[in-house]
Design an enzyme around this catalytic site. Structure first.
Site, PDB file in Angstrom:
ATOM      1  N   GLY A 271       0.793  -1.226   0.000  1.00 41.08           N
ATOM      2  CA  GLY A 271       0.000   0.000   0.000  1.00 41.08           C
ATOM      3  C   GLY A 271       0.820   1.267   0.000  1.00 41.08           C
TER       4      GLY A 271
ATOM      5  N   CYS B   5     -26.759  -9.362 -17.505  1.00 46.38           N
ATOM      6  CA  CYS B   5     -26.103  -9.133 -18.789  1.00 46.38           C
ATOM      7  C   CYS B   5     -27.052  -9.529 -19.911  1.00 46.38           C
ATOM      8  CB  CYS B   5     -24.812  -9.950 -18.865  1.00 46.38           C
ATOM      9  SG  CYS B   5     -24.039  -9.875 -20.503  1.00 46.38           S
TER      10      CYS B   5
ATOM     11  N   CYS C 226     -25.143 -12.681 -21.843  1.00 39.33           N
ATOM     12  CA  CYS C 226     -24.889 -13.982 -21.207  1.00 39.33           C
ATOM     13  C   CYS C 226     -25.764 -14.223 -19.991  1.00 39.33           C
ATOM     14  CB  CYS C 226     -23.406 -14.130 -20.847  1.00 39.33           C
ATOM     15  SG  CYS C 226     -22.929 -13.247 -19.352  1.00 39.33           S
TER      16      CYS C 226
ATOM     17  N   CYS D 244     -21.687  -7.495 -19.925  1.00 43.39           N
ATOM     18  CA  CYS D 244     -20.547  -7.668 -19.029  1.00 43.39           C
ATOM     19  C   CYS D 244     -19.411  -6.780 -19.509  1.00 43.39           C
ATOM     20  CB  CYS D 244     -20.046  -9.111 -19.059  1.00 43.39           C
ATOM     21  SG  CYS D 244     -21.161 -10.297 -18.348  1.00 43.39           S
TER      22      CYS D 244
ATOM     23  N   CYS E  10     -17.696 -12.952 -20.412  1.00 47.29           N
ATOM     24  CA  CYS E  10     -18.985 -12.981 -21.096  1.00 47.29           C
ATOM     25  C   CYS E  10     -18.953 -13.994 -22.250  1.00 47.29           C
ATOM     26  CB  CYS E  10     -19.313 -11.586 -21.633  1.00 47.29           C
ATOM     27  SG  CYS E  10     -21.026 -11.359 -22.108  1.00 47.29           S
TER      28      CYS E  10
END
Lengths: 294, 192
Positions: free
Chosen positions: A31, A240, A243, A265, A271
Site C-alpha cells: 500500500g 447481462c 450472457c 458484461c 462474457c
C-alpha cells in the site's frame, strides 16, 4: 515476432533493475507508494505508461500476457499494449484470463478468480488517494507517515451529508493491512472486495506520477466506510443482456437514438466464455442481428 | 583469478535477469516459500542464488556491503566487473550480503524513514540450508501460516515490529531463495 532492434521487453536493463527494486520495496510495504524514475515510453502519459513499465520489468519469455481495458481485450489501448510486448518481448498473448500468467489491466479486476501463479498489473493515473483533498506532495507524504487519514473520512462523510450515501463509485479508497490508505486505481467499487485476500500478486504502476505500489497475495484490504453506512459493492441492477450473468460488472451500451440501451458484461472474456457454455441473455440475438445487418 | 572475475555472469542478460527477478519477487511476495533461482556463478563463498540476486538488482546506483568472508578480492572484483556497484559500509548500503553472523548487528543498517520507508537496506543472508519447519510466519503473501527455519527469530521479530520501517531479508542457499519482508509477522514460540 520479436523485434530484435530493442532490448528484451523494450526497457534497458538498468531501468528494469530500478523498477524491480521499487516493486520489491512495494511488496514489502503493502500500500505504500514507492517513488521510481519513470521513463518516457513510446506512448503518451495517461495511456498506461506506468503499467507498461511494471509489465516490462516483470515479464519473462515464458509468460502468457493478457491486457484488458475496462474489462475488454479488444479496445485500442489493450490491443496496442499487447502487440507492443509481443513485438519487444516475444511473449505469447492470450485473451483467456485463466491462461494468462501476467495480466495488465486498466480499471477492472477480471471476474474469474485469479491464482497464485498470476500477476495483475494495474495502470494508475493518480496514485495518491489524498491528492484531491491535499494537493501538496510534502503534506500527503507527512499524512501517510503519521497515519493521518481523518481527511479521507471527512470526504466520505461529506458524501453522505450531500447525497445520503457514499457517492464515491470508483477509485474507492482502501486501507491496507491496517496501515496505508491506498487508491486502488479507478476500478469500480464493485471490484474492491477482490483486492483483499486475492491469490495473485497485484502491482500498481503510475507513470506520470512516478509511483509503484503493490499488494502481495492474501493481503488484508478494507474499503473505508462507517458503521452506519457500510461499504457496498454496487453494480447496475440488471442481468447481462448477452450472457444473462447477474453477478458480473456491467457496461451500459446505447444502441440507438430512441433511448434503446443494453447492459453487457464489462469483462469480455468472462462474457464470451459464458455464452460459449450456452448461457443466454435478453438480447442474445443482438450480435447476430448486427452481423446480418452489415 | 582474472578469468573467474570475468566469467559467471548471465549468459543471456536480459532474459536471465527477468527469470531471476521472478524468483526474487515470488520469494518476497510469498514469505517463507522456497524458490529456485539460477543464472549466475559467482566466486566462492557466494552461492549461485546470492550471485543471481546481485546481478538482478544491483548496479552503480546501489551500494553493496560485503560482510565477513564475502568481503574478499574475488567477490569484490566480480561485483565490480558484473554490476559496477560501489562497495560501502553497513550504514550506507542498499544491499548487504554475508552469513547471518557476519551481518550482525541488525541495528547498523538503514531501516528507512517514516516518510520514505522504502529507503531501507535489503539483506542477502547466506544460509546452510532451508527447512519448512521452525518459526511460524503469517501476514501479507501468506495464506494462513508458513514455516521457515530462521537464524534468529527474536531479532527478526523486533525488525518486523518496526513496520512500516525495517529491513527486508532474502535467504539464499545454493540455488534456492526464500524471502522475509518486514511485513511478515514472526510468531515466537512463547506467543505461538
Amino acid at each position: 515476432m520479436n523485434d530484435q532492434a530493442y532490448n528484451f521487453a523494450y526497457l534497458d536493463e538498468q531501468t528494469k533493475r530500478m523498477i524491480r527494486r521499487a516493486i520489491l520495496k512495494g511488496l514489502a510495504i503493502p500500500g505504500y507508494q514507492v517513488p521510481f524514475a519513470s521513463r518516457e515510453m513510446p506512448m503518451p502519459y495517461g495511456w498506461g505508461t506506468g503499467g507498461v513499465q511494471v509489465s516490462a520489468a516483470v515479464l519473462t519469455p515464458e509468460d502468457r500476457f493478457k491486457v484488458i481495458d475496462q474489462g475488454a481485450d479488444d479496445t485500442t489501448n489493450a490491443v496496442s499494449i499487447r502487440s507492443f510486448f509481443q513485438r519487444t518481448a516475444g511473449v505469447d498473448a492470450t485473451t483467456d484470463t485463466a491462461e494468462a500468467s501476467v495480466i495488465q489491466t486498466r480499471h477492472r479486476i477480471p471476474e474469474e478468480a485469479l491464482r497464485e501463479d498470476q500477476i495483475l498489473v494495474y495502470q494508475v493515473p493518480i496514485p495518491e488517494p489524498l491528492r484531491f483533498l491535499e494537493p501538496r506532495e510534502s503534506e500527503t507524504r507527512k499524512m501517510h507517515s503519521l497515519e493521518e487519514y481523518g481527511l479521507m473520512h471527512v470526504k466520505l462523510y461529506e458524501d453522505i451529508a450531500k447525497h445520503g450515501h457514499i457517492a464515491t463509485s470508483y477509485a474507492y479508497p482502501v486501507k491496507v493491512e491496517g496501515r496505508y490508505v491506498m487508491d486502488p486505481s479507478p476500478i469500480p467499487k464493485f471490484d474492491n472486495p477482490k483486492l483483499g485476500n486475492n491469490a495473485a500478486v497485484q502491482l500498481f504502476g503510475a507513470g506520470r506520477e512516478q509511483r509503484i505500489y503493490a499488494l502481495p497475495p492474501y493481503t488484508d484490504v478494507i474499503s473505508l466506510d462507517f458503521e452506519d453506512h457500510p461499504f457496498e459493492a454496487s453494480k447496475a441492477d440488471h442481468a447481462c443482456d448477452l450472457c444473462g450473468s447477474t453477478h458480473s460488472y456491467l457496461d451500459e451500451v446505447i444502441t440507438d437514438d430512441k433511448g434503446g440501451r443494453m447492459f453487457v458484461c464489462s469483462d469480455t472474456d468472462y462474457c464470451e466464455k459464458r455464452q460459449a457454455e450456452g448461457h443466454t441473455g435478453r438480447r442474445s440475438d443482438a450480435t447476430q442481428l448486427q452481423e446480418v445487418g452489415q | 583469478m582474472q578469468s573467474q572475475t570475468l566469467s559467471g555472469g548471465f549468459t543471456d542478460p536480459a532474459r536471465d535477469a527477468a527469470r531471476s527477478f521472478r524468483s526474487v519477487m515470488d520469494a518476497i511476495a510469498h514469505p517463507g516459500t522456497i524458490y529456485d533461482i539460477t543464472g549466475a556463478t559467482p566466486p566462492a563463498p557466494l552461492s549461485i542464488a546470492a550471485g543471481s540476486v546481485l546481478l538482478t538488482l544491483c548496479d552503480t546506483d546501489t551500494p553493496v556491503y560485503l560482510a565477513g568472508d564475502a568481503d574478499c578480492d574475488a567477490v569484490r572484483s566480480w561485483i565490480a566487473f558484473h554490476t559496477g556497484a560501489p562497495i560501502a559500509d553497513a550504514a550506507n548500503c542498499h544491499f548487504a550480503i554475508g552469513t547471518w553472523e557476519a551481518l550482525m548487528p541488525l541495528s547498523q543498517y538503514s531501516i528507512g524513514t517514516s516518510e520514505y520507508p522504502d529507503r531501507s537496506a535489503t539483506l542477502i543472508v547466506e544460509t546452510a540450508g532451508f527447512a519448512a519447519n521452525g518459526t511460524t510466519l503469517s501476514g501479507p503473501g501468506i495464506k494462513d501460516t508458513a514455516q521457515l527455519n530462521l537464524p534468529d527469530a527474536e531479532a527478526l521479530a523486533s525488525n518486523a515490529a518496526l513496520y512500516p520501517l525495517g529491513l527486508d531479508v532474502l535467504f539464499t542457499c545454493g540455488s534456492q531463495i526464500a524471502g522475509l519482508p518486514r511485513s511478515t509477522t514472526i510468531h515466537l514460540p512463547e506467543t505461538a
